[in-house]
Design a protein around this motif. Structure first.
Motif, PDB file in Angstrom:
ATOM      1  N   LEU C 171       0.054  -4.262  -3.129  1.00 29.71           N
ATOM      2  CA  LEU C 171      -0.773  -3.924  -4.166  1.00 29.71           C
ATOM      3  C   LEU C 171      -0.151  -2.515  -4.782  1.00 29.71           C
ATOM      4  O   LEU C 171      -0.422  -2.259  -5.870  1.00 29.71           O
ATOM      5  N   ASN C 172       0.053  -1.687  -3.851  1.00 31.43           N
ATOM      6  CA  ASN C 172       0.153  -0.228  -4.190  1.00 31.43           C
ATOM      7  C   ASN C 172       1.518  -0.239  -5.154  1.00 31.43           C
ATOM      8  O   ASN C 172       1.661   0.345  -6.315  1.00 31.43           O
ATOM      9  N   ILE C 173       2.403  -0.749  -4.734  1.00 30.80           N
ATOM     10  CA  ILE C 173       3.839  -1.075  -5.387  1.00 30.80           C
ATOM     11  C   ILE C 173       3.536  -1.775  -6.485  1.00 30.80           C
ATOM     12  O   ILE C 173       4.087  -1.372  -7.758  1.00 30.80           O
ATOM     13  N   LYS C 174       3.058  -2.888  -6.679  1.00 33.97           N
ATOM     14  CA  LYS C 174       2.701  -3.625  -8.028  1.00 33.97           C
ATOM     15  C   LYS C 174       1.906  -2.873  -8.791  1.00 33.97           C
ATOM     16  O   LYS C 174       1.999  -3.014 -10.091  1.00 33.97           O
ATOM     17  N   LEU C 175       0.787  -2.023  -8.619  1.00 29.32           N
ATOM     18  CA  LEU C 175       0.231  -1.445  -9.552  1.00 29.32           C
ATOM     19  C   LEU C 175       0.862  -0.167 -10.087  1.00 29.32           C
ATOM     20  O   LEU C 175       0.480   0.420 -10.580  1.00 29.32           O
ATOM     21  N   LYS C 176       1.924   0.162  -9.569  1.00 24.05           N
ATOM     22  CA  LYS C 176       2.739   1.057  -9.779  1.00 24.05           C
ATOM     23  C   LYS C 176       1.948   2.520  -9.663  1.00 24.05           C
ATOM     24  O   LYS C 176       1.877   3.231 -10.514  1.00 24.05           O
ATOM     25  N   LYS C 177       1.424   2.718  -8.524  1.00 24.64           N
ATOM     26  CA  LYS C 177       0.807   3.744  -8.003  1.00 24.64           C
ATOM     27  C   LYS C 177       1.582   4.607  -7.227  1.00 24.64           C
ATOM     28  O   LYS C 177       2.244   4.223  -6.369  1.00 24.64           O
ATOM     29  N   SER C 178       1.436   5.992  -7.224  1.00 27.08           N
ATOM     30  CA  SER C 178       1.831   6.747  -6.274  1.00 27.08           C
ATOM     31  C   SER C 178       1.712   6.442  -4.992  1.00 27.08           C
ATOM     32  O   SER C 178       0.485   5.931  -4.581  1.00 27.08           O
ATOM     33  N   PRO C 179       2.518   6.569  -3.870  1.00 22.76           N
ATOM     34  CA  PRO C 179       4.074   6.852  -4.012  1.00 22.76           C
ATOM     35  C   PRO C 179       5.062   6.112  -4.607  1.00 22.76           C
ATOM     36  O   PRO C 179       5.917   6.153  -4.403  1.00 22.76           O
ATOM     37  N   PHE C 180       4.539   4.994  -5.174  1.00 18.43           N
ATOM     38  CA  PHE C 180       5.653   3.950  -5.650  1.00 18.43           C
ATOM     39  C   PHE C 180       5.560   3.920  -7.285  1.00 18.43           C
ATOM     40  O   PHE C 180       6.061   2.893  -7.824  1.00 18.43           O
ATOM     41  N   ASP C 181       5.372   4.915  -7.889  1.00 15.38           N
ATOM     42  CA  ASP C 181       5.569   5.049  -9.276  1.00 15.38           C
ATOM     43  C   ASP C 181       6.868   5.451  -9.955  1.00 15.38           C
ATOM     44  O   ASP C 181       6.703   6.290 -10.911  1.00 15.38           O
ATOM     45  N   VAL C 247      -6.929   6.082  -4.214  1.00 19.47           N
ATOM     46  CA  VAL C 247      -7.048   7.232  -3.086  1.00 19.47           C
ATOM     47  C   VAL C 247      -5.611   7.491  -2.644  1.00 19.47           C
ATOM     48  O   VAL C 247      -5.384   8.848  -2.802  1.00 19.47           O
ATOM     49  N   ILE C 248      -4.882   6.432  -2.356  1.00 19.64           N
ATOM     50  CA  ILE C 248      -3.550   6.964  -1.785  1.00 19.64           C
ATOM     51  C   ILE C 248      -2.809   7.618  -3.001  1.00 19.64           C
ATOM     52  O   ILE C 248      -1.920   8.313  -2.907  1.00 19.64           O
ATOM     53  N   ASP C 249      -3.066   6.855  -4.167  1.00 20.08           N
ATOM     54  CA  ASP C 249      -2.469   7.608  -5.334  1.00 20.08           C
ATOM     55  C   ASP C 249      -2.475   8.994  -5.418  1.00 20.08           C
ATOM     56  O   ASP C 249      -1.571   9.827  -5.647  1.00 20.08           O
ATOM     57  N   ASN C 250      -3.536   9.442  -5.075  1.00 16.30           N
ATOM     58  CA  ASN C 250      -4.111  10.692  -5.353  1.00 16.30           C
ATOM     59  C   ASN C 250      -3.476  11.451  -4.103  1.00 16.30           C
ATOM     60  O   ASN C 250      -3.819  12.970  -4.406  1.00 16.30           O
ATOM     61  N   ILE C 251      -3.212  11.341  -3.013  1.00 20.57           N
ATOM     62  CA  ILE C 251      -2.928  12.150  -2.010  1.00 20.57           C
ATOM     63  C   ILE C 251      -1.318  11.951  -1.658  1.00 20.57           C
ATOM     64  O   ILE C 251      -1.109  12.330  -0.495  1.00 20.57           O
ATOM     65  N   THR C 252      -0.789  11.247  -2.394  1.00 19.56           N
ATOM     66  CA  THR C 252       0.917  11.448  -1.868  1.00 19.56           C
ATOM     67  C   THR C 252       1.599  11.591  -3.053  1.00 19.56           C
ATOM     68  O   THR C 252       1.283  11.560  -4.447  1.00 19.56           O
ATOM     69  N   ALA C 253       2.800  12.009  -2.951  1.00 18.29           N
ATOM     70  CA  ALA C 253       3.870  12.187  -3.755  1.00 18.29           C
ATOM     71  C   ALA C 253       4.675  11.235  -4.211  1.00 18.29           C
ATOM     72  O   ALA C 253       4.691  10.140  -3.183  1.00 18.29           O
ATOM     73  N   ARG C 254       5.272  11.110  -5.312  1.00 19.35           N
ATOM     74  CA  ARG C 254       6.310   9.849  -5.467  1.00 19.35           C
ATOM     75  C   ARG C 254       7.562   9.777  -4.564  1.00 19.35           C
ATOM     76  O   ARG C 254       7.888  10.955  -4.362  1.00 19.35           O
ATOM     77  N   VAL C 255       7.804   8.662  -3.908  1.00 12.04           N
ATOM     78  CA  VAL C 255       9.075   8.780  -3.095  1.00 12.04           C
ATOM     79  C   VAL C 255       9.995   7.938  -3.929  1.00 12.04           C
ATOM     80  O   VAL C 255       9.958   7.527  -5.027  1.00 12.04           O
ATOM     81  N   TYR C 256      11.132   7.974  -3.198  1.00 10.59           N
ATOM     82  CA  TYR C 256      12.352   7.250  -3.778  1.00 10.59           C
ATOM     83  C   TYR C 256      12.220   5.588  -3.489  1.00 10.59           C
ATOM     84  O   TYR C 256      11.475   5.486  -2.730  1.00 10.59           O
ATOM     85  N   TRP C 257      12.960   5.008  -4.393  1.00  6.49           N
ATOM     86  CA  TRP C 257      12.790   3.725  -4.155  1.00  6.49           C
ATOM     87  C   TRP C 257      13.569   3.069  -3.075  1.00  6.49           C
ATOM     88  O   TRP C 257      13.348   2.157  -2.291  1.00  6.49           O
TER      89      TRP C 257
END
Ligand code: SF4
Ligand code: SF4
Ligand code: SF4
Ligand code: SF4
Ligand code: SF4
Ligand code: SF4
Ligand code: SF4
Ligand code: SF4
Lengths: 156, 119, 287, 638, 358, 117
Positions: C171-181, C247-257
């Protein structure tokens, strides 16, 4: 009203000393939170409505300014932030400075100050909103700003 | 988990946002907002023009005018300190946003300036 | 007749819910950051504005892919609502994802192309998990058809806790939310400008945004299935998962693919497979 | 009737191969058109011929003509072996020579020890009909394409071997036709070896060192398959007295014939270039593209899976079947992963071919009615899509002078029709509603009972999406550096468009195809049919439904919506966002660099060479696949 | 075929217009060519038309972030030409201004940096705290960003008792807040994933590449102009140079966070020792001779060279700004990092293009 | 008012000697700070600034009109920016630059040429 409720800005720093830039950025941060008005600092001109320009124009950044302006879809508004963007400010007679932003592209609103307070910039954005609405109503298009021949380097 | 604490603390508090323009915080009295010119004492000596780094002030003796390009002024207060007649002061009100603004004021009475005025 | 009514309801209702969800997201994000944030209807204003803007394109076909993206998202949502074959839904959803990627690539902009190739890698990381999820449903109900799942009285989650965890990440990846944006982020502050959507503007971009609204509903719908036996709990779980992602979006940095790919193929896949293996061995069936 | 058609199917290609030799180059185009039309007519006739007999046809070669034919077969077999020995000696290729000698010995042994059959039988079941349709329609379309392709190809390479080329291609079709119709193992073996030989000739077509080496590699690996094939024949006929293919699954208990069946499967693996044998197919990509399309995607490699699927009754639901399923799905995932790291379009296609054949084998190995149906359908759909993709790649190569995927960026601008067809081919390989995905879906549903296989299939299918999406996006991108000169020739574009159309039509009529060809065939093989219904545009199995019609409708809808809204939101062209430093005069993708000069931006895709590169995975693949084969063999013996 | 991407000048992660031509192979940067000149105004020529007093305002606008320190350093350079001693209170006021500047600049950087790796909420958190410091500066100098506090001969503004209390109180509040964000920068898993081991420069390399400020100190070189004999006040205030050994982005981040604490301490000490008295001396005449003056800005050492010829205009003004010294290190750090790391590595030197190009 | 001068300054007469001296500096563990260029007597004066242990050290070299000074970017890479800058601003030509912007570091072909010269 739709335009006025969702102004996406692109911040273009042409030749600024950073004073204005950090205040533009400060507008977006929690204390001023421009997103209350729907403002987003969108990265690409293709999705922007308001072009926030800081700094005077110099010979190298003039192309950038024009290209970005041309790539913003209509209706669009240009907001010149700071003394430099408005009139060239303290740098107006530097050798590499062309002058205020309005020397190159049409400017719709100005924000005075060196550097302007975030409140002043918010005022500018609010002023830009009504201009945006008017432009939409009157179907006013920004005209394509041509790159003049001599601004394209000869060794291109 | 440091960040989690921070964001959760943020939710539990009132937002830090100053609700400008709906609630305006009074400007600090020290704030250098805009230049205010009082033409009454001005002797058109042109010192302010000379001191102004961005050349925002133009004093024209012939027309008896004192002119300020508000959008070029950088609020450095050189003119305020430099004016022998203390005609220029600084206010903590901001200059207006919108169209470019020139303040052009005709100086009413001009005493021909004597020699360099001493304080 | 009823079906048509339902379909119309989905067509109209989903974007409204999606729009609200997106508004809630922005509102909550703002609150997490200590700001007031935009009005709840901001996403609606945004789309309305985008539709009224100039349709700027760099080539003739880019908006076509956006339309394909939109209609296939809608189709996958409809298939979900009509309790179709889950595996099929995933494939249809893949069409949508690929359309968006190809749309980004077709613009030719270097940023969009890099963004798209990162998004392709995202497919590589989430699709296996999705299909394993489908497999779990098959194992528990004996069919891939969702109708069977919805007839059951006990919740899926009881048997698939590990897949549930993996699905939250998906879900996190698909919503393109940090850390997967990393392929495109909602705010253009990244090395790829706006990634895949860099060259989209006005109505074309609005199409993508509307499709996102449907996608929000579709994706939370997938989470809903974990407790479909009791719709209220199901919806609740969907909402909780959504909030968790914010919440995860707001407490993580973007990571590499690259990191995401590693995470997905090592952790997510393994836990999903362990879950599946458990289902095989126990031969559990959903009551 | 049937007899005549069958004979014609073998003889007409032979006739054409002679015509190609006899007639001058200027007539090739006419010949190829004629060949194509006759191929279509003949194959359709065959299907129609079978109609009255309930869909399947079979006949035995009558007493009188049998000895003569049998002698011809014997002579041909000797010739094949002699040819192999001769060329490998000439080029001093000792491994091949060794394998050739072993084959010769086995042949001699067979000749001496295996009792001669009294007759030979042809068995034209629905599967054979499908194969005939593929071979004669797709195959002749490819030859037609070649007439527009080979001139340029030879010109660039200074070759004058077109006579050999067309002769071998046509000859190959004849052999292939025989292969898929004949039921007698001995004859089948002959056709089998002829295809091997033809592929050697065609792969080494360029006559350069690389071509010859790769030709020998193909020859050697296929000879290994041939050897296991002949051992299996010997075992079957001496131990079980079985001499026909259809007899293998039915005439003896499955467990008993496990070893020969496993050996036959290995022959099939080799021909289908499955994992430890995959290198010959990759090497074959040096040949002209029509060769790749004909031999190595749509027909020859299909001979391997044809054999394996035909053997289904002999291993369905046995441990051998499971081993085959695991092996096939392993190849599927491994080759999909390998394809991910390739930027040479033909290599991508080659790996994709191997992977899909692996999927077919996996489905066959699973052995449920549904799975077998999937296997046969996949052979059909894959053949069409892959032929189209190979031909498109060939034409792209002639258009831009490169087969590197990165160089194809922006092709849509230069050759829209070609690109659309190529895109259609790719989409049909990975997205619904097209046939390949339908069959992938069916096999996944079928495989869901086998944990290892399904996990492999899941991973492989995600990888497939990735490498095709990458390529698809690249050709549909809108910037192009290469000089592109499309050749607008009917013999180039007719086959391409025809195949494109075939993809769409077969996908739309998928249920009819299933109903007419596949279902009876599965019944023949397994004495059971999958419960599949085709109502409401859905392909419904007992465990799921594939709504292909809905997707076609939605796709059409998307196009309509796009066209309708186009006038509402009038598009306005602008330049790219190049961070403000565009060069508007020369190239829209140029930007100004630090030295105040302009430079072109470019982007290449992600290939994950470090994770999925050939150097990283191939050894692993060899190891695991060999282990799996050994397990399969062991399972067969025990 | 390698990927060639223009990175800038108008790019959302770059706060300022600078352009990098990136050559990327397999997602790894293999070549960089920076393109400058988008902010070149030509300020060193300005001295022809502006007198040495006015030049102070121009120097402040070399850069809007460390502008206060620019003004102070320029004033000190000209004072050196005149060889005047300015009142001690003015010296302390300058230190307070400089260190408050440093705090706001580092917080600003931390925020932009967080934005560079896609951590929006952390970015906002940093900027929220920064506003407290800006309020202090505004009350002290009358402006939020460009302060014009210093002038040739001393200070133009004094601190009142009330303002001093305000400063102390705000700093007391600020310290725990900085501790909070420090925890995130130092401990957050994803942040560490992005920063540790990225853009490594060894101690030797950083030194030889002529880097300055936190970039240099992050590699373990304890070089800080505040320690030099040029300006004794810092010595009196008891000040510790922050260094980290790692030499990567993580190390440089930690250096900057440590410096915030150090600056808070310095401001407190300066306030406690703040002597009474005049805040400026009158400077008469025109400058002659040449002088070099250095100071430690948030981004590192700035070098002012002034040459007077006895007229009201200077003859030559040359500013070597910290970013100017740090940009070459990008050429060393960027090759070998991933494309996604480019913004981080670029931001890690805390680039200040407007002062680089003047 | 005393004439201020920079302390610690060494006059160097020829370009090869400059390179040697700079090399010596590097050997002694000096950090390259910057180079200052001034107009002087029709030509230009270059002041190289180095630092070690918080002490500055300078080299002064006079570039005769028309002379092309050698770049020290081969010794200290970081010298390339300042040398390119002087190519732009003073119209000097440095030989052997690590990256030669050819006078386009700051200026474009249409901006004023050599403004400080
Ligand atoms: S107006 Fe002032 S603060 Fe803004 S860019 Fe110009 S000099 Fe800097
Ligand atoms: S310096 Fe004062 S008195 Fe003189 S012109 Fe200006 S305002 Fe008037
Ligand atoms: S405040 Fe400064 S800039 Fe403004 S008018 Fe006075 S002297 Fe000029
Ligand atoms: S490659 Fe050149 S020489 Fe060879 S056939 Fe073609 S044109 Fe002639
Ligand atoms: S790839 Fe090039 S050389 Fe080969 S046939 Fe095509 S155009 Fe000729
Ligand atoms: S050959 Fe011509 S008509 Fe055919 S696709 Fe290419 S450009 Fe189009
Ligand atoms: S680095 Fe330079 S320009 Fe930037 S703030 Fe510091 S002194 Fe000012
Ligand atoms: S580095 Fe320069 S431009 Fe950036 S903030 Fe500092 S002074 Fe301003």
């Amino acid at each position: 009203m739709s335009l006025a409720k969702s102004p996406w800005i692109i911040h273009v720093n042409v030749n600024s000393c950073n004073g204005c830039d950090i205040e533009v950025v400060a507008c977006l941060t929690p204390l001023y939170d421009a997103e209350r008005f729907g403002v987003l600092n969108i990265g690409t001109p293709k999705q922007a409505d308001i072009m926030v320009v800081t700094g005077s124009v110099n010979y190298k950044s003039v192309n950038v300014l024009k290209n970005i302006y041309n790539q913003i879809p209509d209706p669009k508004v240009v907001l010149a932030v700071g003394a430099c963007a408005s009139t060239g400010g303290i740098f107006h007679d530097c050798y590499n400075v062309i002058g205020g932003v309005d020397q190159v592209i049409p400017v719709d609103a100005y924000v005075p100050g060196c550097c302007p307070r975030p409140e002043a910039i918010l005022d500018g954005v609010v002023a830009a909103l009504s201009i945006l609405e008017e432009k939409k109503k009157g179907n006013i298009k920004g005209k394509e700003v041509k790159l003049k021949g001599n601004e394209v380097p000869s060794n291109a | 988990m440091g960040m989690l604490n921070l964001v959760l603390a943020n939710v539990s508090r009132k937002p830090a946002t100053r609700l400008y323009p709906f609630e305006v915080r009074a400007p600090f009295k020290e704030f250098k907002g805009r230049i205010v010119f009082n033409p009454d004492n001005c002797i058109l000596c042109g010192l302010c023009q000379k001191k102004c780094p961005p050349d925002a002030i133009t004093v024209t003796k012939a027309d008896k005018t004192w002119e300020l390009n508000v959008f070029r002024c950088i609020m450095c207060t050189e003119c305020v300190n430099g004016c022998p007649k203390d005609c220029i002061s600084i206010s903590n009100e901001r200059a207006k946003t919108g169209a470019k603004e020139f303040i052009k004021i005709v100086v009413p009475k001009v005493d021909t300036p004597k020699a360099a005025p001493s304080k | 007749m009823n079906n048509i009514l339902l379909a119309v309801l989905v067509l109209i209702g989903a974007p409204i819910i999606g729009c609200l969800a997106s508004g809630v997201d922005r509102k909550i994000t703002a609150r997490l950051q200590g700001r007031v944030g935009p009005p709840l209807l901001q996403p609606y204003y945004d789309v309305k504005k985008l539709l009224s803007k100039d349709n700027m394109v760099v080539n003739a076909s880019q908006n076509f892919y956006a339309v394909v993206y939109l209609v296939f998202i809608i189709l996958s949502l409809l298939m979900l609502v009509f309790e179709q074959d889950f595996l099929m839904i995933i494939f249809v959803y893949t069409v949508a994802s690929v359309a968006l990627i190809v749309g980004g690539m077709s613009t030719g902009s270097p940023y969009a192309r890099v963004g798209s190739s990162r998004e392709i890698m995202a497919i590589l990381s989430y699709e296996p998990v999705l299909i394993l999820y489908a497999l779990a449903i098959y194992l528990l109900t004996g069919t891939f058809k969702l109708s069977a799942l919805l007839d059951k009285s006990s919740p899926l989650l009881m048997y698939t806790p590990l897949i549930f965890i993996a699905m939250i990440v998906v879900l996190n990846i698909k919503l393109k939310k940090s850390p997967f944006d990393y392929s495109t982020s909602h705010h253009g502050h990244q090395e790829l400008v706006k990634g895949m959507t860099t060259e989209y503007s006005g109505p074309g971009f609005a199409t993508i945004e509307i499709a996102h609204f449907y996608e929000y509903v579709f994706l939370t719908g997938l989470i809903f299935l974990f407790w479909a036996s009791n719709p209220i709990i199901g919806v609740l779980i969907g909402i909780i998962a959504y909030l968790l992602v914010i919440v995860i979006d707001n407490i993580t940095a973007r990571v590499y693919w690259q990191w995401m790919l590693k995470l997905s193929w090592s952790v997510l896949l393994i836990i999903s497979i362990v879950n599946i293996a458990f289902l095989y061995v126990s031969g559990a069936q959903l009551a | 009737m049937i007899e005549n058609t069958v004979m014609l199917l073998i003889l007409v290609p032979l006739l054409f191969s002679l015509l190609f030799v006899a007639l001058p180059k200027s007539l090739y185009k006419i010949l190829a058109w004629a060949f194509f039309i006759i191929g279509v007519v003949l194959s359709v006739t065959l299907v129609l011929d079978c109609l009255p007999t309930g869909g399947a046809g079979a006949f035995d070669v009558s007493e009188s003509s049998f000895p003569m034919l049998e002698n011809i077969v014997l002579v041909l077999e000797v010739l094949v072996i002699l040819f192999i020995l001769a060329v490998s000696a000439k080029y001093k290729n000792w491994p091949t020579l060794g394998l050739g000698i072993i084959s010769a010995a086995l042949f001699a042994y067979t000749y001496a020890n295996v009792p001669g059959a009294e007759g030979a039988s042809f068995n034209i079941d629905q599967f054979s009909q499908v194969m005939i349709l593929i071979v004669n329609i797709v195959g002749t379309a490819i030859i037609l394409f070649a007439t527009g392709y080979m001139d340029i190809y030879e010109e660039h390479r200074h070759l004058h071997r077109q006579k050999t080329f067309y002769f071998t291609m046509s000859f190959f079709l004849a052999a292939m036709n025989g292969l898929v119709m004949v039921d007698t193992l001995g004859w089948l073996f002959l056709f089998w070896e002829i295809t091997t030989l033809c592929s050697f000739v065609l792969i080494s077509y360029n006559m350069d060192q690389e071509g010859i080496n790769n030709g020998f590699r193909a020859l050697a690996l296929n000879l290994v398959g041939g050897i296991t094939f002949s051992i299996a024949i010997i075992l079957l006929s001496t131990k079980f007295n079985i001499s026909t293919l259809s007899g293998v699954g039915t005439d003896a208990a499955a467990a008993a014939v496990a070893l020969p069946v496993a050996l036959l499967c290995i022959a099939g693996f080799a021909k289908s270039a499955q994992m430890p044998f995959q290198s010959w197919l990759l090497g074959a990509m040096v040949a002209p593209t029509p060769v790749s399309a004909l031999l190595h995607s749509s027909t020859m490699v299909n001979a391997g899976v044809y054999l394996i699927v035909k053997l289904v009754p002999a291993y369905a639901n046995t441990s051998l079947g499971t081993a085959i399923a695991v092996y096939g799905s392993f190849t599927f995932v491994m080759c999909s992963a390998l394809a991910l790291s390739q930027r040479n379009a033909k290599r991508v296609l080659a790996y994709s071919t191997i992977a899909n054949l692996g999927l077919i084998i996996a489905s066959a190995g699973i052995g449920t009615p549904l799975a077998v149906a999937a296997a046969i359908m996949l052979i059909l759909f894959h053949a069409i899509s892959k032929a189209l993709l190979f031909l498109c790649t060939g034409e792209i190569e002639h258009t831009i002078g490169s087969r590197d995927i990165e160089d194809m960026s922006g092709l849509i601008k230069k050759a829209p029709l070609l690109t659309t067809l190529a895109a259609l081919g790719m989409v049909s390989m990975l997205l619904p509603p097209f046939g390949v995905l339908l069959t992938k879906w069916v096999s996944m549903e079928a495989a869901s009972s086998n944990p290892v296989v399904i996990v492999f299939l899941i991973l492989g299918s995600a990888l497939t999406t990735v490498y095709y999406a990458k390529w698809l996006g690249t050709i549909l991108s809108s910037s192009m550096d290469k000089n592109a000169v499309p050749h607008k020739k009917p013999e180039t574009y007719f086959p391409l468009s025809f195949l494109g159309l075939a993809i769409v039509v077969t996908s739309i009529f998928v249920f009819s195809i299933y109903h007419y060809f596949i279902e009876p065939q599965v019944n023949i093989l397994l004495k059971a049919v999958p419960t599949i219904s085709g109502q409401a545009g859905q392909f419904t199995t007992e465990i799921g439904a594939f709504a292909y019609a809905a997707i076609f409708v939605v796709l059409a809808l998307a196009i309509l919506i796009y066209l309708a809204t186009k006038s509402m939101f009038k598009p306005r062209m602008t330049s790219y966002y190049m961070c403000g430093e565009n060069n508007l005069e020369r190239d829209r993708l140029m930007f100004r660099n630090g030295l105040c000069s302009y430079e072109k931006s470019s982007v290449s895709n992600i290939y994950l060479q470090n994770t999925f590169g050939e150097s990283k995975l191939t050894t692993l693949g060899y190891a695991i696949s060999i282990i799996l084969i050994v397990i399969a063999l062991a399972g067969g013996v025990l | 075929m390698t990927t060639v991407i223009p990175f800038g000048p108008q790019h959302p992660v770059l706060p300022e217009p600078v352009s990098l031509k990136l050559e990327i192979d397999n997602d790894v940067v293999v070549g960089v060519l920076p393109s400058l000149g988008y902010v070149h105004r030509g300020l060193e020529k300005f001295i022809d038309t502006k007198d040495y007093n006015q030049t102070m305002y121009i120097c402040e606008r070399i850069c809007g972030i460390c502008s206060g320190i620019h003004g102070i350093t320029y004033s000190r350079a000209v004072e050196k030409l005149f060889d005047v001693e300015i009142p001690e209170r003015a010296q302390y006021l300058r230190v307070i201004n400089s260190e408050l500047c440093r705090i706001h600049s580092h917080l600003l950087w931390l925020g932009l940096f967080a934005d560079g790796f896609g951590f929006e909420s952390l970015f906002y958190e940093c900027w929220k705290y920064r506003e407290d410091v800006l309020d202090l500066l505004e009350r002290f100098t009358g402006n939020r960003v460009i302060h014009s506090m210093s002038k040739v001969g001393g200070a133009s503004r004094d601190l009142t008792k009330e303002q001093i209390d305000q400063i102390l109180k705000t700093l007391d509040d600020l310290e725990p807040k900085v501790k909070n964000i420090e925890k995130v920068f130092v401990n957050n898993y994803t942040v560490k994933k992005r920063l540790v081991g990225l853009g490594v420069m060894s101690k030797q390399l950083a030194y030889e590449a002529g880097t300055a400020g936190p970039t240099l100190r992050g590699s373990g070189n304890a070089v800080d102009v505040r320690n030099t004999a040029d300006w004794d006040i810092y010595r009196d205030l008891g000040f510790k140079t922050a260094t980290e050994k790692e030499g990567d982005c993580y190390g440089r981040t930690k250096v900057r966070i440590d410096e915030i604490y150090e600056s808070i301490k310095l401001v407190r000490n300066a306030i406690s020792k703040l002597p009474d008295g005049e805040i400026a001396t009158r400077v008469k005449g025109f400058p002659t001779g040449e002088a070099i003056m250095r100071a430690e800005q948030p981004r590192g050492e700035v070098v002012y060279y002034v040459k007077g010829n006895g007229t009201k205009n200077l003859e030559r003004l040359k500013v070597r700004t910290p970013t100017f010294a740090n940009i070459p290190s990008l050429l060393l750090m960027l090759p070998g990092v991933k494309l996604a790391d480019v913004p981080i590595v670029v931001l890690t030197i805390d680039p200040c293009i407007s002062c680089t190009e003047r | 008012m005393p004439d201020n001068v920079i302390q610690n300054i060494t006059e160097i007469k020829s370009m090869p000697e400059v390179l040697k001296a700079v090399e010596g500096m590097k050997g002694d563990g000096y950090r390259y700070v910057t180079m200052i260029c001034l107009k002087a007597n029709e030509g230009h004066e270059l002041i190289y600034v180095f630092e070690k242990d918080d002490k500055l050290k300078h080299l002064r070299y006079f570039v005769k009109p028309g002379e092309k000074p050698k770049s020290v970017s081969g010794i200290y890479l970081c010298a390339l920016l300042i040398e390119n800058e002087y190519q732009d601003l003073f119209g000097l030509t440095f030989e052997g630059l690590a990256i030669d912007y050819k006078g386009h570091l700051y200026l474009t072909p249409n901006s004023p040429k050599t403004p400080l010269a």
